[in-house]
Design an enzyme around this catalytic site. Structure first.
Site, short mmCIF file in Angstrom:
data_model
loop_
_atom_site.label_atom_id
_atom_site.label_comp_id
_atom_site.label_asym_id
_atom_site.label_seq_id
_atom_site.Cartn_x
_atom_site.Cartn_y
_atom_site.Cartn_z
N GLU A 4 38.76 36.84 39.52
CA GLU A 4 39.61 36.10 38.58
C GLU A 4 40.72 35.35 39.31
O GLU A 4 41.02 34.20 38.98
CB GLU A 4 40.22 37.07 37.56
N ALA A 32 44.31 38.60 29.56
CA ALA A 32 45.24 39.37 30.38
C ALA A 32 45.49 40.71 29.71
O ALA A 32 45.28 40.86 28.50
CB ALA A 32 46.55 38.62 30.58
N ASP A 33 45.95 41.66 30.51
CA ASP A 33 46.32 42.96 29.98
C ASP A 33 47.79 42.99 29.59
O ASP A 33 48.19 43.74 28.69
CB ASP A 33 46.02 44.04 31.02
N GLY A 69 39.38 44.98 33.27
CA GLY A 69 37.92 44.92 33.27
C GLY A 69 37.30 44.99 34.65
O GLY A 69 36.08 44.95 34.80
N GLY A 87 42.98 42.75 35.30
CA GLY A 87 42.11 43.63 36.05
C GLY A 87 41.64 44.85 35.31
O GLY A 87 40.94 45.70 35.87
N THR A 107 36.97 36.88 32.21
CA THR A 107 36.22 38.08 31.86
C THR A 107 36.93 38.84 30.74
O THR A 107 38.15 38.78 30.65
CB THR A 107 36.12 39.00 33.09
N THR A 150 38.23 39.11 24.91
CA THR A 150 38.76 37.87 24.34
C THR A 150 37.99 36.67 24.88
O THR A 150 37.67 35.74 24.13
CB THR A 150 40.26 37.73 24.64
N LYS A 182 49.64 42.09 23.81
CA LYS A 182 49.71 41.98 25.27
C LYS A 182 51.03 41.39 25.76
O LYS A 182 51.29 41.37 26.96
CB LYS A 182 48.54 41.12 25.78
#
Length: 230
Positions: free
Chosen positions: A105, A85-86, A99, A97, A30, A33, A123
């Site tokens: 996920e 990923a964040d 999003g 997470g 999700t 990207t 990131k």
């Protein structure tokens, strides 16, 4: 002229196609990207057999391209899982997470033989925790989970804030739960931290991906896509 963040995301999204084998069933994550990766899937001359998606938004995008989306209960394993990923640390441990899809996920990541993480260079971090850690919780446990983080988990404490939707009401995940975003953490031992948070009553999933860490990271940089294998 330097590439924009969206251009870097597009590069890594397209690069992830090299890890996709036509005719296989894959996991799709999700986020912004991943949206570039989904577009690249639709342009493949030879299509994948199907996908398992981690969010309603990705499911809609895949189906709009004519890609069949299966329920996770209908597959035993996935050839590869591609997601963003964040944060990603030097060992391939992640925070995810942002999003709101962290639980699904993590479920899809656990089914995959290989997890390919696609991110832009912003990131990459030395230690996880600068990005507020998403924790999906059962609503009746919000206050008790906030107190646990304030008191410290494995020696690191943080301020857990209820995520709100644009209308000011609590954000509701695809699973019907709420999210606490925990600020001020420094996660030195992601594996132990993930296990400790998951043991807190009322926590559905924590956004630390250590047990389901990345196997490969495609990092979008000004010099091109850098491949990191863990």
């Amino acid at each position: 002229m330097p590439l924009s963040q969206d251009e870097l995301k597009a590069r890594v999204g397209r690069a992830a196609i090299d890890y996709v084998r036509p005719g296989t069933v894959i996991g799709v994550g999700t986020g912004s990207t991943v949206a570039h990766f989904i577009a690249a899937l639709g342009a493949m001359p030879e299509r994948i057999a199907a996908a398992v998606s981690s969010s309603e938004r990705s499911t809609a995008a895949l189906r709009a391209l004519g890609i069949d989306v299966l329920d996770a209960n209908d597959v035993e394993h996935l050839d590869v899982y591609v997601d963003g990923a964040d944060e990603v640390d030097p060992s391939g441990y992640l925070i995810k997470g942002g999003g709101g899809a962290l639980t699904r996920e993590k479920i899809v990541a656990a089914l995959a033989q290989r997890f390919v993480c696609i991110v832009d260079a912003s990131k990459a971090v030395p230690v996880l925790g600068a990005f507020p850690l998403p924790v999906e919780v059962v609503p009746m446990a919000e206050a008790s989970v906030r107190r646990r983080f304030a008191g410290g988990v494995l020696g690191t404490s943080g301020d857990a804030v209820l995520r709100l939707a644009s209308d000011g009401t609590p954000y509701v995940t695809d699973n019907g739960q709420h999210i606490l975003d925990v600020h001020g953490l420094r996660i030195a031992d992601p594996v132990a931290f993930e296990s400790a948070v998951n043991d807190i009553p009322g926590v559905v999933t924590v956004g630390v991906f250590a047990h389901q860490k990345a196997d490969v990271c495609l990092l979008g940089t000004a010099d091109g896509v850098r491949t990191i294998t863990y």
